[in-house]
Design an enzyme around this catalytic site. Structure first.
Site, mmCIF file in Angstrom:
data_model
loop_
_atom_site.group_PDB
_atom_site.id
_atom_site.type_symbol
_atom_site.label_atom_id
_atom_site.label_comp_id
_atom_site.label_asym_id
_atom_site.label_seq_id
_atom_site.Cartn_x
_atom_site.Cartn_y
_atom_site.Cartn_z
ATOM 1 N N HIS A 196 -31.173 -31.828 -8.437
ATOM 2 C CA HIS A 196 -30.761 -33.000 -7.656
ATOM 3 C C HIS A 196 -31.421 -34.254 -8.212
ATOM 4 O O HIS A 196 -30.815 -35.324 -8.277
ATOM 5 C CB HIS A 196 -31.150 -32.832 -6.178
ATOM 6 C CG HIS A 196 -30.340 -31.781 -5.489
ATOM 7 N ND1 HIS A 196 -29.600 -32.015 -4.347
ATOM 8 C CD2 HIS A 196 -30.122 -30.476 -5.796
ATOM 9 C CE1 HIS A 196 -28.978 -30.907 -3.987
ATOM 10 N NE2 HIS A 196 -29.298 -29.954 -4.846
ATOM 11 N N ASP A 231 -29.758 -38.084 -0.825
ATOM 12 C CA ASP A 231 -29.167 -36.785 -1.116
ATOM 13 C C ASP A 231 -28.364 -36.292 0.086
ATOM 14 O O ASP A 231 -28.789 -36.427 1.234
ATOM 15 C CB ASP A 231 -30.310 -35.810 -1.421
ATOM 16 C CG ASP A 231 -29.812 -34.516 -1.980
ATOM 17 O OD1 ASP A 231 -29.994 -34.308 -3.173
ATOM 18 O OD2 ASP A 231 -29.234 -33.710 -1.213
#
Ligand code: UDP
Length: 472
Positions: free
Chosen positions: A20, A116
């Site tokens: 990520h 995120d």
């Protein structure tokens, strides 16, 4: 005298996972190259990942790093589990909020937050402080879409699952035709009680804050996921498909620039000696094997891989992270016979400079767990894949690779004989067929990030959107 105009200030925050952080860092650097002021926020606990961080201030003077407490005790395992998401939701939020209030006093005022997809508290902080926010998705649009179809699956009786057959196909779902199997859904869909707090928490957690988000930024590109992207777009005010971000950044700052950025946040140091070893191997002969930064395998599985790899007759470069083997009930060490045997046929490293490896002329195929970054990096290097998906988005990505894009094959069973024949299929009998497909997909990715391409245009629109936010 006229006051100097301050640039828009974008704050990034993500979960502490390599897959990520890397694409989000690539996006952060791309935005900083466009003149935006960037603050990337991590927790103190991951500060050690930055120990080797070279000084980026010359290269990217607009890119800043801040560290906050995640609010968890020092001895918390911080592994990426349900519990971890529960814990950080409430514990980290006040620290992020304090930081943003403090940033407003010592840097350009924060114009927006990019967070995120798997954490909502940055969106909540943004809401509370009246700052716009964007959601960032580090995986495929296909997997992102699976969250939004859950209410319809419940309505149509597909959820909860009627039996244990996780390979059961679900047909008739727009955007996911041909690639939706039970096991490809988010992991919490396997919970037997759809009214349980866990199920509801994860369903609402990922989709509940969407109305507050100004848009979804996703590391894919229009031509790669032309089925799922239009469906996903129905759930957001705006979707920006800006991938593959690593390739985009490389096109701006030079080949492997994104790898350099990615390796700054890696827990392991990439072993450059494998490049010298690759230099001694014949053209397109080597199988690169890596299962990413998170998954674990058993010692017995590792041995099956070793036999399958050696029996295939192809040289291999294999990443075996020091923590890759399950510790429960098995010896948590790499079997010695594996190390000795590999000396003749292959090369083993703790961690590889993956982008550089994939672009090396000796590499002919990639045996992967199907992490989204690995797939994107392989496509850009024009390397066909053998898919061994284990968890999360990896499962649907494997179907996308093998059934829709046809740039690789899925490993059907994890025994030495299947491994050997699958390698031979990809690297011998069907080599040209897969090479042609991956070339086609790579060309469209290259077009997408080039001048006038879809990802290129989307990033321009995103930058303008952020600049307009500052004006409002
Ligand atoms: N990676 C690397 N060296 C390795 C293995 C992986 O640099 O030896 C990088 C890889 O280039 C990719 C990331 O780690 O950018 C892994 O992300 P991915 O989404 O493929 O998998 P995850 O680790 O999230 O499961």
């Amino acid at each position: 005298m006229e006051k100097m105009e301050q640039p828009p200030h974008v704050v990034f925050h993500t979960i502490p996972a390599q897959g990520h952080i890397k694409p989000l860092l690539c996006l952060a650097q791309l935005l900083s190259e466009a003149g935006l002021y960037i603050t990337f926020v991590f927790s103190h606990h991951f500060r050690k990942c930055f120990e080797n961080l070279p000084d980026l201030s010359n290269q990217s003077p607009n890119l800043h790093f801040e560290f906050i407490s995640d609010g968890l005790p020092d001895d918390h395992p911080r592994s990426i589990t349900f519990d971890f998401f529960y814990d950080i939701k409430t514990k980290t939020k006040p620290h992020l909020k304090d930081l943003i209030l403090s940033l407003n006093t010592r840097s350009p005022p924060v114009s927006c937050i990019i967070n995120d997809q798997y954490i909502n508290y940055p969106l909540e902080v943004a809401e509370e402080l009246g700052i716009p926010s964007f959601t960032f998705c580090a995986h495929s649009a296909s997997f992102a879409l699976t969250y939004f179809i859950i209410p319809k699956l419940i309505e149509d009786g597909h959820l909860p699952f009627a039996d244990d057959d996780m390979n059961h196909e679900i047909n008739g779902v727009p955007g996911l035709e041909g690639i939706l199997r039970r096991k490809n859904l988010p992991i919490f869909c396997a919970l037997p009680d759809i009214n349980s707090p866990d199920f509801q928490y994860f369903l609402n957690g990922t989709t509940g804050m969407i109305p507050y988000s100004s848009g979804l930024i996703i590391n894919t590109f229009d031509e790669l996921e032309d089925q799922s992207l239009p469906q996903l777009a129905k759930h957001f005010r705006k979707v920006y498909a800006v991938g593959p971000l690593h390739a985009f950044l490389n096109s701006k700052i030079g080949k492997y620039g994104s790898q350099l950025i990615g390796s700054h946040i890696s827990l392991w140091k990439a072993d450059q000696n494998c490049i010298t070893w690759l230099d001694s191997q014949p053209l397109r002969s080597v199988l690169y094997v890596s299962f990413g930064s998170l998954i674990n395998i058993s010692a017995s599985q590792l041995l099956e891989f070793w036999h399958g790899l050696v029996n295939s007759g192809h040289p291999f470069l294999w990443v075996i992270r020091p923590d890759v083997i399950f510790s429960e009930g098995e010896q948590a060490v790499i079997p010695e016979e594996l190390k000795i045997g590999a000396k003749e046929k292959g090369y083993i490293v703790d961690w590889a400079p993956q982008e550089e490896v994939l672009f090396h002329q000796a590499v002919g195929a990639f045996f992967t767990h199907c992490g989204w970054n690995s797939i994107s990096e392989s496509i850009m290097a024009r390397i066909p894949l053998i898919c061994w998906p284990q968890l999360y988005d990896q499962l649907i990505s494997s179907d996308l690779v093998s059934k829709v894009l046809r740039i690789g094959v899925e490993l059907k069973a994890c025994d030495r004989s299947t491994i050997e024949t699958t390698i031979k299929t990809l690297m011998e009998t069907k080599k040209q067929e897969f090479q042609n497909s991956v070339n086609r997909v790579a060309n469209s990715a290259q077009d997408g990030i080039g001048q006038g391409g879809s990802s290129n245009q989307n990033i321009e629109i995103l930058i303008q959107h952020i600049k307009n936010m500052k004006l409002n």
